[in-house]
Design a protein around this motif. Structure first.
Motif, PDB file in Angstrom:
ATOM      1  N   TRP A  57       0.479 -16.012  -1.848  1.00  0.00           N
ATOM      2  CA  TRP A  57      -0.352 -14.871  -1.480  1.00  0.00           C
ATOM      3  C   TRP A  57      -0.166 -14.541   0.005  1.00  0.00           C
ATOM      4  CZ3 TRP A  57      -4.818 -14.571   1.691  1.00  0.00           C
ATOM      5  CH2 TRP A  57      -5.472 -13.355   1.628  1.00  0.00           C
ATOM      6  N   LEU A  58      -0.062 -15.586   0.846  1.00  0.00           N
ATOM      7  CA  LEU A  58       0.163 -15.360   2.275  1.00  0.00           C
ATOM      8  C   LEU A  58       1.532 -14.735   2.531  1.00  0.00           C
ATOM      9  CD1 LEU A  58      -1.396 -18.572   3.831  1.00  0.00           C
ATOM     10  CD2 LEU A  58      -2.299 -16.242   3.913  1.00  0.00           C
ATOM     11  N   VAL A  59       2.550 -15.176   1.808  1.00  0.00           N
ATOM     12  CA  VAL A  59       3.877 -14.578   1.948  1.00  0.00           C
ATOM     13  C   VAL A  59       3.839 -13.113   1.520  1.00  0.00           C
ATOM     14  CG1 VAL A  59       6.225 -14.604   0.990  1.00  0.00           C
ATOM     15  CG2 VAL A  59       5.152 -16.724   1.735  1.00  0.00           C
ATOM     16  N   HIS A  60       3.143 -12.832   0.437  1.00  0.00           N
ATOM     17  CA  HIS A  60       3.016 -11.446  -0.041  1.00  0.00           C
ATOM     18  C   HIS A  60       2.310 -10.576   0.992  1.00  0.00           C
ATOM     19  CE1 HIS A  60       1.933  -8.005  -2.468  1.00  0.00           C
ATOM     20  NE2 HIS A  60       0.663  -8.253  -2.217  1.00  0.00           N
ATOM     21  N   ARG A  61       1.213 -11.051   1.553  1.00  0.00           N
ATOM     22  CA  ARG A  61       0.474 -10.262   2.546  1.00  0.00           C
ATOM     23  C   ARG A  61       1.312 -10.027   3.806  1.00  0.00           C
ATOM     24  NH1 ARG A  61      -3.358  -7.171   1.146  1.00  0.00           N
ATOM     25  NH2 ARG A  61      -4.118  -7.284   3.268  1.00  0.00           N
ATOM     26  N   ALA A  62       2.075 -11.053   4.224  1.00  0.00           N
ATOM     27  CA  ALA A  62       2.909 -10.907   5.417  1.00  0.00           C
ATOM     28  C   ALA A  62       4.017  -9.882   5.188  1.00  0.00           C
ATOM     29  CB  ALA A  62       3.507 -12.255   5.812  1.00  0.00           C
ATOM     30  N   SER A  63       4.653  -9.930   4.030  1.00  0.00           N
ATOM     31  CA  SER A  63       5.722  -8.958   3.764  1.00  0.00           C
ATOM     32  C   SER A  63       5.156  -7.550   3.599  1.00  0.00           C
ATOM     33  CB  SER A  63       6.522  -9.359   2.527  1.00  0.00           C
ATOM     34  OG  SER A  63       5.700  -9.328   1.385  1.00  0.00           O
ATOM     35  N   LYS A  64       3.984  -7.446   3.018  1.00  0.00           N
ATOM     36  CA  LYS A  64       3.341  -6.138   2.885  1.00  0.00           C
ATOM     37  C   LYS A  64       2.968  -5.577   4.261  1.00  0.00           C
ATOM     38  CE  LYS A  64      -0.428  -3.932   0.380  1.00  0.00           C
ATOM     39  NZ  LYS A  64      -1.564  -4.130  -0.509  1.00  0.00           N
ATOM     40  N   TRP A  65       2.466  -6.420   5.150  1.00  0.00           N
ATOM     41  CA  TRP A  65       2.108  -5.999   6.505  1.00  0.00           C
ATOM     42  C   TRP A  65       3.351  -5.567   7.275  1.00  0.00           C
ATOM     43  CZ3 TRP A  65       3.284  -8.737  11.137  1.00  0.00           C
ATOM     44  CH2 TRP A  65       2.673  -8.231  12.276  1.00  0.00           C
ATOM     45  N   ARG A  66       4.431  -6.348   7.147  1.00  0.00           N
ATOM     46  CA  ARG A  66       5.677  -6.030   7.850  1.00  0.00           C
ATOM     47  C   ARG A  66       6.260  -4.713   7.333  1.00  0.00           C
ATOM     48  NH1 ARG A  66       9.327 -10.074   6.351  1.00  0.00           N
ATOM     49  NH2 ARG A  66       7.608 -11.425   6.866  1.00  0.00           N
ATOM     50  N   ALA A  67       6.226  -4.512   6.014  1.00  0.00           N
ATOM     51  CA  ALA A  67       6.736  -3.265   5.447  1.00  0.00           C
ATOM     52  C   ALA A  67       5.893  -2.071   5.901  1.00  0.00           C
ATOM     53  CB  ALA A  67       6.752  -3.351   3.927  1.00  0.00           C
ATOM     54  N   GLN A  68       4.589  -2.238   5.972  1.00  0.00           N
ATOM     55  CA  GLN A  68       3.715  -1.153   6.416  1.00  0.00           C
ATOM     56  C   GLN A  68       3.985  -0.794   7.872  1.00  0.00           C
ATOM     57  OE1 GLN A  68       1.731   0.430   4.227  1.00  0.00           O
ATOM     58  NE2 GLN A  68       1.387   1.915   5.830  1.00  0.00           N
ATOM     59  N   ARG A  69       4.240  -1.802   8.712  1.00  0.00           N
ATOM     60  CA  ARG A  69       4.576  -1.524  10.115  1.00  0.00           C
ATOM     61  C   ARG A  69       5.889  -0.759  10.221  1.00  0.00           C
ATOM     62  NH1 ARG A  69       4.369  -6.187  14.224  1.00  0.00           N
ATOM     63  NH2 ARG A  69       5.205  -4.460  15.392  1.00  0.00           N
ATOM     64  N   ARG A  70       6.885  -1.135   9.426  1.00  0.00           N
ATOM     65  CA  ARG A  70       8.174  -0.441   9.463  1.00  0.00           C
ATOM     66  C   ARG A  70       8.024   0.995   8.959  1.00  0.00           C
ATOM     67  NH1 ARG A  70      12.962  -3.775   7.013  1.00  0.00           N
ATOM     68  NH2 ARG A  70      14.147  -2.298   8.272  1.00  0.00           N
ATOM     69  N   ILE A  71       7.230   1.189   7.919  1.00  0.00           N
ATOM     70  CA  ILE A  71       7.010   2.540   7.388  1.00  0.00           C
ATOM     71  C   ILE A  71       6.323   3.401   8.435  1.00  0.00           C
ATOM     72  CG2 ILE A  71       5.647   3.849   5.707  1.00  0.00           C
ATOM     73  CD1 ILE A  71       6.279   1.576   3.704  1.00  0.00           C
ATOM     74  N   ASN A  72       5.307   2.863   9.105  1.00  0.00           N
ATOM     75  CA  ASN A  72       4.614   3.632  10.135  1.00  0.00           C
ATOM     76  C   ASN A  72       5.544   3.981  11.288  1.00  0.00           C
ATOM     77  OD1 ASN A  72       2.259   3.572   8.674  1.00  0.00           O
ATOM     78  ND2 ASN A  72       1.404   1.850   9.788  1.00  0.00           N
ATOM     79  N   ALA A  73       6.399   3.047  11.678  1.00  0.00           N
ATOM     80  CA  ALA A  73       7.333   3.312  12.770  1.00  0.00           C
ATOM     81  C   ALA A  73       8.331   4.398  12.373  1.00  0.00           C
ATOM     82  CB  ALA A  73       8.068   2.040  13.162  1.00  0.00           C
ATOM     83  N   LEU A  74       8.827   4.343  11.146  1.00  0.00           N
ATOM     84  CA  LEU A  74       9.771   5.360  10.685  1.00  0.00           C
ATOM     85  C   LEU A  74       9.101   6.730  10.565  1.00  0.00           C
ATOM     86  CD1 LEU A  74      11.759   3.342   8.022  1.00  0.00           C
ATOM     87  CD2 LEU A  74      12.596   4.183  10.207  1.00  0.00           C
ATOM     88  N   GLU A  75       7.859   6.756  10.096  1.00  0.00           N
ATOM     89  CA  GLU A  75       7.142   8.027  10.008  1.00  0.00           C
ATOM     90  C   GLU A  75       6.908   8.614  11.395  1.00  0.00           C
ATOM     91  OE1 GLU A  75       3.634   7.162   7.791  1.00  0.00           O
ATOM     92  OE2 GLU A  75       4.627   7.488   5.858  1.00  0.00           O
ATOM     93  N   ALA A  76       6.566   7.776  12.351  1.00  0.00           N
ATOM     94  CA  ALA A  76       6.353   8.267  13.715  1.00  0.00           C
ATOM     95  C   ALA A  76       7.656   8.804  14.306  1.00  0.00           C
ATOM     96  CB  ALA A  76       5.796   7.153  14.594  1.00  0.00           C
ATOM     97  N   ALA A  77       8.762   8.115  14.055  1.00  0.00           N
ATOM     98  CA  ALA A  77      10.051   8.588  14.563  1.00  0.00           C
ATOM     99  C   ALA A  77      10.445   9.910  13.906  1.00  0.00           C
ATOM    100  CB  ALA A  77      11.127   7.541  14.320  1.00  0.00           C
TER     101      ALA A  77
END
Length: 121
Positions: A57-77
Motif C-alpha cells: 500500500w505504501l509503494v502504491h501511494r508513493a508511485s501515485k504521489w510521484r505520478a501526480q507530481r509529474r502530471i502537474n509539472a507537465l500540465e504547468a509546462a
C-alpha cells in the motif's frame, strides 16, 4: 466507485470477524529455537495480512504521489507554452555615430509632421 470499495471492506471485515469467532484457539509460533510466541490464531492472521498489505500500500501511494507530481509539472509546462507571452519591448533605435557609416540611412526630417522641407520659390 466509493460504494463498491466500502462494500468490499465491509465484506472483508465480516469474514474476518466470522473467522475469528470460529477459530479462537491458542497457537504456538516458534520464532527461534528457544523463542516461542503463544498467541491466538486470529491475531496471527491479522498480523500476517497487515505485514503483506502495508508495504504494498505504501509503494502504491508513493508511485501515485510521484505520478501526480509529474502530471502537474507537465500540465504547468503545457500551460506556460500555450499562453501567449507578453510581447518584448522593441529595442531603442540606434543613432549612427562617427564610427558607424550612415550612408544607407535616410536623413532625419526636421519637422516630423511635414517631413518635406519647403523650398523657397
Amino acid at each position: 466507485m466509493q460504494i463498491v470499495r466500502t462494500i468490499g471492506w465491509v465484506l472483508l471485515l465480516f469474514s474476518l470477524l466470522a473467522f475469528s469467532f470460529f477459530n479462537w484457539k491458542p497457537v504456538e509460533v516458534q520464532i527461534w529455537s528457544n523463542l516461542v510466541l503463544e498467541t491466538k490464531l486470529p491475531a496471527l492472521v491479522i498480523i500476517s495480512f497487515l505485514l503483506g498489505l502495508v508495504p504494498m500500500w505504501l509503494v502504491h501511494r508513493a508511485s501515485k504521489w510521484r505520478a501526480q507530481r509529474r502530471i502537474n509539472a507537465l500540465e504547468a509546462a503545457t500551460t506556460r507554452l500555450t499562453t501567449p507571452a507578453a510581447a518584448p519591448a522593441p529595442a531603442p533605435a540606434q543613432m549612427p555615430t562617427a564610427e558607424t557609416p550612415a550612408s544607407d540611412l535616410p536623413p532625419e526630417p526636421v519637422n516630423p509632421v511635414d517631413p518635406e522641407p519647403s523650398k523657397p520659390a
